[in-house]
Write an enzyme that holds these catalytic residues in place. Structure first.
Site, PDB file in Angstrom:
ATOM      1  N   ASP A  44      -4.836  -6.889  15.666  1.00 11.29           N
ATOM      2  CA  ASP A  44      -4.892  -7.126  17.110  1.00 11.29           C
ATOM      3  C   ASP A  44      -5.338  -5.823  17.786  1.00 11.29           C
ATOM      4  OD1 ASP A  44      -2.655  -5.484  17.151  1.00 11.29           O
ATOM      5  OD2 ASP A  44      -1.293  -6.979  18.001  1.00 11.29           O
ATOM      6  N   CYS A  53      -1.037  -4.540  13.173  1.00  7.24           N
ATOM      7  CA  CYS A  53      -0.766  -4.655  14.609  1.00  7.24           C
ATOM      8  C   CYS A  53       0.016  -3.410  15.010  1.00  7.24           C
ATOM      9  CB  CYS A  53      -0.048  -5.961  14.941  1.00  7.24           C
ATOM     10  SG  CYS A  53       1.564  -6.204  14.172  1.00  7.24           S
ATOM     11  N   THR A  82       3.297  -2.816  15.194  1.00  6.41           N
ATOM     12  CA  THR A  82       4.411  -2.570  14.271  1.00  6.41           C
ATOM     13  C   THR A  82       4.163  -3.118  12.872  1.00  6.41           C
ATOM     14  OG1 THR A  82       5.396  -4.673  14.908  1.00  6.41           O
ATOM     15  CG2 THR A  82       6.110  -2.714  16.139  1.00  6.41           C
ATOM     16  N   HIS A 116       6.148  -6.735  -8.355  1.00  4.88           N
ATOM     17  CA  HIS A 116       7.258  -7.691  -8.426  1.00  4.88           C
ATOM     18  C   HIS A 116       7.038  -8.974  -7.629  1.00  4.88           C
ATOM     19  CE1 HIS A 116      10.491  -4.483  -9.685  1.00  4.88           C
ATOM     20  NE2 HIS A 116       9.343  -4.349 -10.333  1.00  4.88           N
ATOM     21  N   HIS A 136       9.121 -11.777 -13.044  1.00  4.72           N
ATOM     22  CA  HIS A 136       8.738 -11.789 -11.625  1.00  4.72           C
ATOM     23  C   HIS A 136       7.954 -13.056 -11.280  1.00  4.72           C
ATOM     24  CE1 HIS A 136      10.343  -7.819 -11.336  1.00  4.72           C
ATOM     25  NE2 HIS A 136       9.534  -7.382 -12.286  1.00  4.72           N
TER      26      HIS A 136
HETATM   27  C1  RB5 Z   1       1.345  -5.520  20.877  1.00  3.56           C
HETATM   28  O1  RB5 Z   1       1.806  -4.844  21.994  1.00  3.56           O
HETATM   29  C2  RB5 Z   1       2.428  -5.593  19.818  1.00  3.56           C
HETATM   30  O2  RB5 Z   1       3.489  -6.357  20.259  1.00  3.56           O
HETATM   31  C3  RB5 Z   1       1.879  -6.154  18.533  1.00  3.56           C
HETATM   32  O3  RB5 Z   1       0.789  -5.402  18.119  1.00  3.56           O
HETATM   33  C4  RB5 Z   1       2.828  -6.179  17.361  1.00  3.56           C
HETATM   34  O4  RB5 Z   1       3.428  -4.931  17.183  1.00  3.56           O
HETATM   35  C5  RB5 Z   1       3.810  -7.271  17.342  1.00  3.56           C
HETATM   36  O5  RB5 Z   1       4.582  -7.433  16.398  1.00  3.56           O
END
Ligand code: RB5
Length: 148
Positions: free
Chosen positions: A8, A65, A67, A98, A133
């Site tokens: 994203d 993304c 996180t 695994h 596994h």
């Molecule tokens: C975008 O602001 C953020 O929420 C997205 O990239 C991601 O981290 C969501 O899990």
């Protein structure tokens, strides 16, 4: 090996870094991520990309993304996807050995580019060990099949 890369808006810079790594490793890939300067919704990128990995069109996916969490939650809704949210080399190796993970999720806001490259490299270079596994992964497959 063919890799599908996506992100994203919050993963654009790390995606560029991983493209550089894939070029260096001579691994063929498609970039299905957004080029947007504006905010987009991560499921709109994770879900179609996960379907393309699950279908066998690509061997592995690397989804990024902010996180890595939204990408991993979304990708793991797709049958046949084993997406590992991983920001360390040990886990990246272990999830291949695994879990036979076929998608790596990372967060650009969590990990620096140098470590992210090492994590992706370990994910791409490590083979599944099979054996006991395979039996465990098979139980996940059986559960998925039962619920669809
Ligand atoms: C975008 O602001 C953020 O929420 C997205 O990239 C991601 O981290 C969501 O899990």
């Amino acid at each position: 090996m063919k890799v599908l890369l996506t992100s994203d808006h919050a993963g654009v810079e790390l995606r560029k870094e991983i493209k550089g790594l894939l070029d260096e490793m001579n691994i063929s890939y498609e970039d299905a991520g957004c080029d947007c300067g504006t905010s987009v919704d991560y499921p709109d990128y994770a879900l179609p990309a996960a379907e393309r990995v699950a279908s066998g069109e690509f061997d592995r996916g690397i989804f990024i993304c902010g996180t890595g969490i939204g990408m991993s939650i979304s990708a793991n809704k797709v049958k046949g996807i084993r997406c590992a949210l991983t920001h360390d080399v040990f886990s990246a190796k272990a999830t291949r050995q695994h879990n036979n993970a076929n998608v790596l999720a990372m967060g650009e806001r969590v990990v620096g580019p140098g470590l992210a490259r090492e994590v992706a490299k370990a994910f791409l270079e490590t083979e599944f060990e099979g054996g006991r596994h395979q039996n465990r992964v098979g139980k996940i497959d059986a559960y998925e099949s039962k619920n669809l």
